[in-house]
Motif scaffolding. Structure first.
Motif, PDB file in Angstrom:
ATOM      1  N   TRP A  19       0.829  -1.214   0.000  1.00  0.00           N
ATOM      2  CA  TRP A  19       0.000   0.000   0.000  1.00  0.00           C
ATOM      3  C   TRP A  19       0.859   1.258   0.000  1.00  0.00           C
ATOM      4  CZ3 TRP A  19      -4.665   0.995  -1.389  1.00  0.00           C
ATOM      5  CH2 TRP A  19      -5.257   2.213  -1.032  1.00  0.00           C
ATOM      6  N   ARG A  20       1.994   1.181   0.677  1.00  0.00           N
ATOM      7  CA  ARG A  20       2.871   2.348   0.789  1.00  0.00           C
ATOM      8  C   ARG A  20       3.772   2.509  -0.438  1.00  0.00           C
ATOM      9  NH1 ARG A  20       5.549   6.016   0.449  1.00  0.00           N
ATOM     10  NH2 ARG A  20       6.771   7.208   2.001  1.00  0.00           N
ATOM     11  N   LEU A  21       4.299   1.408  -0.974  1.00  0.00           N
ATOM     12  CA  LEU A  21       5.329   1.501  -2.011  1.00  0.00           C
ATOM     13  C   LEU A  21       4.891   0.956  -3.370  1.00  0.00           C
ATOM     14  CD1 LEU A  21       8.468   0.343   0.040  1.00  0.00           C
ATOM     15  CD2 LEU A  21       7.687   2.684  -0.385  1.00  0.00           C
ATOM     16  N   GLY A  22       3.704   0.399  -3.463  1.00  0.00           N
ATOM     17  CA  GLY A  22       3.252  -0.196  -4.718  1.00  0.00           C
ATOM     18  C   GLY A  22       3.160   0.819  -5.843  1.00  0.00           C
ATOM     19  N   PHE A  23       3.226   0.339  -7.085  1.00  0.00           N
ATOM     20  CA  PHE A  23       3.209   1.224  -8.249  1.00  0.00           C
ATOM     21  C   PHE A  23       2.286   0.634  -9.313  1.00  0.00           C
ATOM     22  CE2 PHE A  23       6.655  -1.791  -8.538  1.00  0.00           C
ATOM     23  CZ  PHE A  23       6.575  -2.275  -9.826  1.00  0.00           C
ATOM     24  N   ALA A  24       1.827   1.481 -10.214  1.00  0.00           N
ATOM     25  CA  ALA A  24       0.909   1.061 -11.276  1.00  0.00           C
ATOM     26  C   ALA A  24       1.698   0.516 -12.465  1.00  0.00           C
ATOM     27  CB  ALA A  24       0.031   2.232 -11.716  1.00  0.00           C
ATOM     28  N   ALA A  25       1.464  -0.748 -12.815  1.00  0.00           N
ATOM     29  CA  ALA A  25       2.119  -1.356 -13.972  1.00  0.00           C
ATOM     30  C   ALA A  25       1.106  -1.935 -14.944  1.00  0.00           C
ATOM     31  CB  ALA A  25       3.078  -2.448 -13.514  1.00  0.00           C
ATOM     32  N   GLU A  26      -0.166  -1.930 -14.556  1.00  0.00           N
ATOM     33  CA  GLU A  26      -1.189  -2.562 -15.379  1.00  0.00           C
ATOM     34  C   GLU A  26      -1.326  -1.869 -16.744  1.00  0.00           C
ATOM     35  OE1 GLU A  26      -3.015   0.135 -12.208  1.00  0.00           O
ATOM     36  OE2 GLU A  26      -1.612  -1.552 -12.249  1.00  0.00           O
ATOM     37  N   GLY A  27      -1.241  -2.674 -17.808  1.00  0.00           N
ATOM     38  CA  GLY A  27      -1.413  -2.180 -19.162  1.00  0.00           C
ATOM     39  C   GLY A  27      -0.267  -1.372 -19.725  1.00  0.00           C
ATOM     40  N   ARG A  28       0.819  -1.201 -18.981  1.00  0.00           N
ATOM     41  CA  ARG A  28       1.937  -0.388 -19.439  1.00  0.00           C
ATOM     42  C   ARG A  28       3.060  -1.262 -19.992  1.00  0.00           C
ATOM     43  NH1 ARG A  28       3.729   2.891 -14.372  1.00  0.00           N
ATOM     44  NH2 ARG A  28       5.102   3.904 -15.903  1.00  0.00           N
ATOM     45  N   PRO A  29       3.752  -0.824 -21.052  1.00  0.00           N
ATOM     46  CA  PRO A  29       4.878  -1.601 -21.577  1.00  0.00           C
ATOM     47  C   PRO A  29       5.966  -1.768 -20.516  1.00  0.00           C
ATOM     48  CG  PRO A  29       4.268   0.183 -23.076  1.00  0.00           C
ATOM     49  CD  PRO A  29       3.513   0.421 -21.810  1.00  0.00           C
ATOM     50  N   LEU A  30       6.658  -2.881 -20.570  1.00  0.00           N
ATOM     51  CA  LEU A  30       7.746  -3.112 -19.621  1.00  0.00           C
ATOM     52  C   LEU A  30       8.785  -2.007 -19.680  1.00  0.00           C
ATOM     53  CD1 LEU A  30       8.319  -6.954 -20.113  1.00  0.00           C
ATOM     54  CD2 LEU A  30       7.433  -5.830 -18.059  1.00  0.00           C
ATOM     55  N   GLU A  31       9.041  -1.506 -20.890  1.00  0.00           N
ATOM     56  CA  GLU A  31      10.052  -0.464 -21.069  1.00  0.00           C
ATOM     57  C   GLU A  31       9.624   0.863 -20.456  1.00  0.00           C
ATOM     58  OE1 GLU A  31      10.561  -3.730 -23.683  1.00  0.00           O
ATOM     59  OE2 GLU A  31       8.828  -2.404 -23.500  1.00  0.00           O
ATOM     60  N   GLU A  32       8.331   1.051 -20.237  1.00  0.00           N
ATOM     61  CA  GLU A  32       7.837   2.263 -19.599  1.00  0.00           C
ATOM     62  C   GLU A  32       7.778   2.099 -18.084  1.00  0.00           C
ATOM     63  OE1 GLU A  32       3.557   4.514 -19.258  1.00  0.00           O
ATOM     64  OE2 GLU A  32       4.187   3.887 -21.270  1.00  0.00           O
ATOM     65  N   VAL A  33       7.410   0.899 -17.638  1.00  0.00           N
ATOM     66  CA  VAL A  33       7.360   0.628 -16.198  1.00  0.00           C
ATOM     67  C   VAL A  33       8.755   0.751 -15.593  1.00  0.00           C
ATOM     68  CG1 VAL A  33       6.806  -1.079 -14.431  1.00  0.00           C
ATOM     69  CG2 VAL A  33       5.344  -0.857 -16.445  1.00  0.00           C
ATOM     70  N   SER A  34       9.756   0.235 -16.298  1.00  0.00           N
ATOM     71  CA  SER A  34      11.143   0.361 -15.861  1.00  0.00           C
ATOM     72  C   SER A  34      12.029   0.476 -17.104  1.00  0.00           C
ATOM     73  CB  SER A  34      11.565  -0.842 -15.024  1.00  0.00           C
ATOM     74  OG  SER A  34      12.876  -0.688 -14.526  1.00  0.00           O
ATOM     75  N   THR A  35      12.497   1.688 -17.384  1.00  0.00           N
ATOM     76  CA  THR A  35      13.252   1.944 -18.607  1.00  0.00           C
ATOM     77  C   THR A  35      14.535   1.120 -18.644  1.00  0.00           C
ATOM     78  OG1 THR A  35      12.429   4.204 -18.628  1.00  0.00           O
ATOM     79  CG2 THR A  35      14.343   3.737 -19.994  1.00  0.00           C
ATOM     80  N   PRO A  36      14.795   0.388 -19.745  1.00  0.00           N
ATOM     81  CA  PRO A  36      16.040  -0.374 -19.864  1.00  0.00           C
ATOM     82  C   PRO A  36      17.266   0.513 -19.668  1.00  0.00           C
ATOM     83  CG  PRO A  36      14.513  -1.010 -21.594  1.00  0.00           C
ATOM     84  CD  PRO A  36      13.901   0.182 -20.904  1.00  0.00           C
ATOM     85  N   LEU A  37      18.342  -0.086 -19.205  1.00  0.00           N
ATOM     86  CA  LEU A  37      19.558   0.681 -18.944  1.00  0.00           C
ATOM     87  C   LEU A  37      20.100   1.334 -20.204  1.00  0.00           C
ATOM     88  CD1 LEU A  37      21.434  -1.901 -16.652  1.00  0.00           C
ATOM     89  CD2 LEU A  37      20.006   0.032 -15.941  1.00  0.00           C
ATOM     90  N   ALA A  38      19.832   0.721 -21.369  1.00  0.00           N
ATOM     91  CA  ALA A  38      20.397   1.239 -22.609  1.00  0.00           C
ATOM     92  C   ALA A  38      19.344   1.908 -23.494  1.00  0.00           C
ATOM     93  CB  ALA A  38      21.045   0.099 -23.388  1.00  0.00           C
ATOM     94  N   ALA A  39      18.220   2.313 -22.914  1.00  0.00           N
ATOM     95  CA  ALA A  39      17.134   2.806 -23.762  1.00  0.00           C
ATOM     96  C   ALA A  39      16.500   4.075 -23.226  1.00  0.00           C
ATOM     97  CB  ALA A  39      16.069   1.729 -23.903  1.00  0.00           C
ATOM     98  N   ARG A  40      15.762   4.720 -24.110  1.00  0.00           N
ATOM     99  CA  ARG A  40      14.875   5.808 -23.714  1.00  0.00           C
ATOM    100  C   ARG A  40      13.663   5.744 -24.640  1.00  0.00           C
ATOM    101  NH1 ARG A  40      15.101   9.807 -27.511  1.00  0.00           N
ATOM    102  NH2 ARG A  40      16.917   9.871 -28.868  1.00  0.00           N
ATOM    103  N   MET A  41      12.499   6.100 -24.139  1.00  0.00           N
ATOM    104  CA  MET A  41      11.290   6.101 -24.977  1.00  0.00           C
ATOM    105  C   MET A  41      11.272   7.331 -25.867  1.00  0.00           C
ATOM    106  SD  MET A  41       9.712   3.330 -24.126  1.00  0.00           S
ATOM    107  CE  MET A  41       8.097   3.587 -24.863  1.00  0.00           C
ATOM    108  N   LYS A  42      10.893   7.154 -27.137  1.00  0.00           N
ATOM    109  CA  LYS A  42      10.803   8.291 -28.055  1.00  0.00           C
ATOM    110  C   LYS A  42       9.470   8.998 -27.883  1.00  0.00           C
ATOM    111  CE  LYS A  42      12.279   8.579 -32.130  1.00  0.00           C
ATOM    112  NZ  LYS A  42      12.388   8.429 -33.588  1.00  0.00           N
TER     113      LYS A  42
END
Length: 488
Positions: free
Chosen positions: A465-488
């Motif tokens: 409840w304190r630390l949870g985050f929304a990941a439903e329906g979101r791309p993995l790369e948006e939920v946690s950006t890869p070390l070698a990537a950025r979203m355009k």
């Protein structure tokens, strides 16, 4: 947006390239390819459930075995040995899965599991039995890391949560199979129990041959190929998947988001893992550790030793334990199947909080009722069935959360690390503690074990409840950006 296969990647000669592989995977309708992924990889949890239930259901027969004659404490210790092996296997194979790829590890870990499970059927004393159980656990632990990461990377974002819960929940399908198998192999009218419990391990391991054949047809994760700079291979795999899906669904829908830009880099190092978990994603690290360790204690403490409770406090014959394990397993299976879709619709945070909290409250109440002697064997089983209906969904969501929390480059290692730490903190201690409490023969002592498990589940609920985050329906790369990537 690009929708034409083959137009989604390119390099500018500087080590930087763009790819729409994630968008193209996430836009796919559910098809036969996804069923093959679930069947070939999800079988891991069925095998684990079969293993755990066999040991739980066969505990009485192993305890009475003239060739082994293990004490209650030794049976608890062999359960801990299995979990220690799973910890070591998860860490070693998880590290390899991020470096060598998901697909190679699918076969290695399954072969380790198969060999060790068969060897368990030929154990001759406590030490050989514990060793083979540890090696079996190593294979299963490695499977958790490679398979969980691959499933999350191959399933469309809108269906990722429920699919992950469904697949993790099939552990209890294996548990149900194990419970029924125990009824057969422990029935003296059918087979000598000394031969029966040994045959159960041999046959269970041999079934892995079917899984090896299923996995031959699965590709490497395109996302893993992508983040390792192998964009041409990733493109080829996605094209093949798209062709197979289009054959049954017709023209594919357009992607709903754009390309991802990557910079080629070497393998993620342990320092990358450390920096991500301790510095940039500290809250998620705390959350994952809490969810994994609390559910591990709860599950392993109760499930590995429930057969001993039934035989010692309710005088249930060893050959009848399967009848009590079966409803327990079916309740666990039903939890993720019934509740799974709500993790994608209502959301991760409210659902994870609710399932952990309900399981904790109900477990505390059951602990008091057990100590007071209010419950018969069937009533005790009914209580566990209800409790673990919620706890099963919660535990499956813990694996989902850890997988979604960290970048693609370290996803398998992250799953392995949190599985290892959580299992080490909660799972290894639980069975040994409960085995010792049960051997003491006092209901009041065992009640305190149940109350500890209940308190830990409530701690996990509060942390989510304190630390949870929304990941439903979101791309993995948006939920946690890869070390070698950025979203355009």
């Amino acid at each position: 947006m690009r929708d034409t296969p083959g137009a989604g990647s390119g390099s500018d000669g500087t080590g930087r390239f763009e790819t729409d592989v994630p968008a193209r995977l996430d836009r796919l309708p559910w098809a036969g390819f996804h069923w093959r992924v679930v069947m070939a990889l999800g079988i891991t949890w069925i095998l684990d459930g079969l293993e755990v239930t066999l040991v739980g259901s066969l505990a009485g027969a192993i305890h009475q075995s003239p060739s082994l004659a293990l004490t209650e404490t030794q049976i608890g210790l062999t359960a801990s040995a299995y979990l220690i092996g799973a910890v070591v296997g998860a860490l070693g194979f998880g590290w390899l899965a991020d470096r060598m790829g998901r697909r190679r590890l699918f076969f290695i870990t399954l072969l380790v599991y198969m060999t060790a499970s068969i060897a368990t059927g030929f154990a001759w004393d406590f030490w050989s039995f514990a060793l083979f159980r540890a090696l079996t656990g190593a294979g299963i632990g490695g499977e958790y890391a490679a398979v969980n990461s691959a499933i999350q990377e191959l399933i469309p974002a809108r269906l990722r949560g429920r699919t992950d819960l469904y697949v993790n929940g099939t552990f209890w399908g294996g548990a149900a199979i194990g419970a029924v198998a125990a009824l057969v192999v422990l029935d003296p009218a059918i087979i000598d129990p000394e031969i029966g419990w040994r045959a159960a391990f041999v046959v269970g391991g041999a079934l892995s041959l079917v899984v090896l054949l299923l996995r031959r047809h699965l590709p490497e994760s395109p996302r893993w190929l992508m983040v390792h700079g192998r964009e041409a291979e990733a493109e080829a795999v996605v094209r093949s998947i798209e062709r197979s899906v289009a054959e049954t669904h017709g023209p594919l829908p357009p992607p709903t988001y754009g390309a991802v830009a990557f910079h080629r880099r070497g393998h993620a190092s342990l320092s990358d893992v450390w920096h991500t978990m301790i510095r940039t994603q500290r809250d998620r690290a705390v959350l994952g550790l809490t969810l994994m360790s609390c559910q591990a204690f709860c599950y392993n403490a109760v499930f590995f030793t429930y057969a001993l409770v039934l035989t010692k406090f309710y005088a249930i014959p060893a050959q009848q334990i399967g009848w009590f394990m079966l409803p327990f397993a079916l309740g666990n299976l039903a939890g993720p199947l019934v509740l799974g879709r709500f993790f994608d619709t209502i959301g991760r945070r409210p659902m994870i909080t609710a399932t952990y909290a309900l399981a904790g409250v109900l477990m505390a109440a059951t602990g008091f009722a057990f100590a007071a002697g209010w419950l018969s064997a069937w009533e005790q089983t009914a209580a566990w069935t209800v409790i673990f209906f919620f706890a099963s969904a919660a535990a499956s969501a813990a694996y989902l959360t850890v997988g979604e929390s960290f970048p693609l480059e370290i996803r398998a290692m992250a799953i392995a690390l949190f599985y290892a730490i959580g299992t080490g903190m909660g799972g290894v201690v639980g069975p040994a503690l409960f085995g010792w409490l049960i051997e003491g023969g006092q209901r009041g002592d065992i009640m305190w074990g149940y109350l500890i498990a209940a308190a830990l589940m409530l701690v996990a609920a509060a942390t989510e409840w304190r630390l949870g985050f929304a990941a439903e329906g979101r791309p993995l790369e948006e939920v946690s950006t890869p070390l070698a990537a950025r979203m355009k």
